[in-house]
Design a protein around this motif. Sequence first.
Motif, PDB file in Angstrom:
ATOM      1  N   TYR A  48      89.186   5.832 -71.600  1.00  0.00           N
ATOM      2  CA  TYR A  48      88.172   4.907 -71.076  1.00  0.00           C
ATOM      3  C   TYR A  48      87.387   5.549 -69.946  1.00  0.00           C
ATOM      4  N   TYR A  75      81.872  -1.523 -64.222  1.00  0.00           N
ATOM      5  CA  TYR A  75      81.955  -1.587 -65.680  1.00  0.00           C
ATOM      6  C   TYR A  75      83.025  -0.618 -66.155  1.00  0.00           C
ATOM      7  N   THR A  77      85.033   0.784 -69.978  1.00  0.00           N
ATOM      8  CA  THR A  77      85.163   0.719 -71.441  1.00  0.00           C
ATOM      9  C   THR A  77      86.602   0.445 -71.842  1.00  0.00           C
ATOM     10  N   ASP A  79      90.108  -1.248 -72.855  1.00  0.00           N
ATOM     11  CA  ASP A  79      90.380  -2.409 -73.693  1.00  0.00           C
ATOM     12  C   ASP A  79      91.789  -2.961 -73.480  1.00  0.00           C
ATOM     13  N   ASN A 103      84.989  -6.460 -69.100  1.00  0.00           N
ATOM     14  CA  ASN A 103      84.596  -5.075 -68.874  1.00  0.00           C
ATOM     15  C   ASN A 103      83.554  -4.944 -67.769  1.00  0.00           C
TER      16      ASN A 103
END
Length: 185
Positions: A48, A75, A77, A79, A103
Amino acid sequence: KDYTARFLTFSLNETAGLINRIRHQEDGYQVSLGAGYGLSLTGDNNNYVSVGAGARYARLFNRYLQFNASVSAGYTTADLPSVINYLGPDNVKGIMTGERWGNTIWSASTGIEVTYINSDWFAIEQSFFVNAGNADSNLPDVIRKSPLMSAGTSIRVMVPFIPWLGISFHYAWRGGSDHWYSLDL
């Protein structure tokens, strides 16, 4: 759901500006930017990227009155729940950690601090604040959805030259009958 997450993380942060501390009070500004990369050490997780930015401003008018403002956004990425962003009580006073998550996250705060007694060995300070913030996995929804907001006050009795020696009482109101209280020793 239980899971194992192992990451090797690399990050780069840069800060500009200076917040001067005058005992328990602050004066100045600070802007920070950061970026990070999480390299998964297990095959079950994805790598990420995270980025974030923030700014703080404190203006000390005299020994008794200070203005504060801050804003931050980020922000990722990621998950996995353990590395995703949670809007918590540090972002908006009076919410539960994870009440909003995703996110993308942003938060803002502004307030005034009034110091009633300001000596070297004893101080009494009251702050009045307004906070707002939002988090979601969909960027347009973070902007479009109504943010969580709170307004409140806190009273702090402290010994300015011993930063950990003090007591604070916080009260925040989130609207309707939603109130939040906290006592820090």
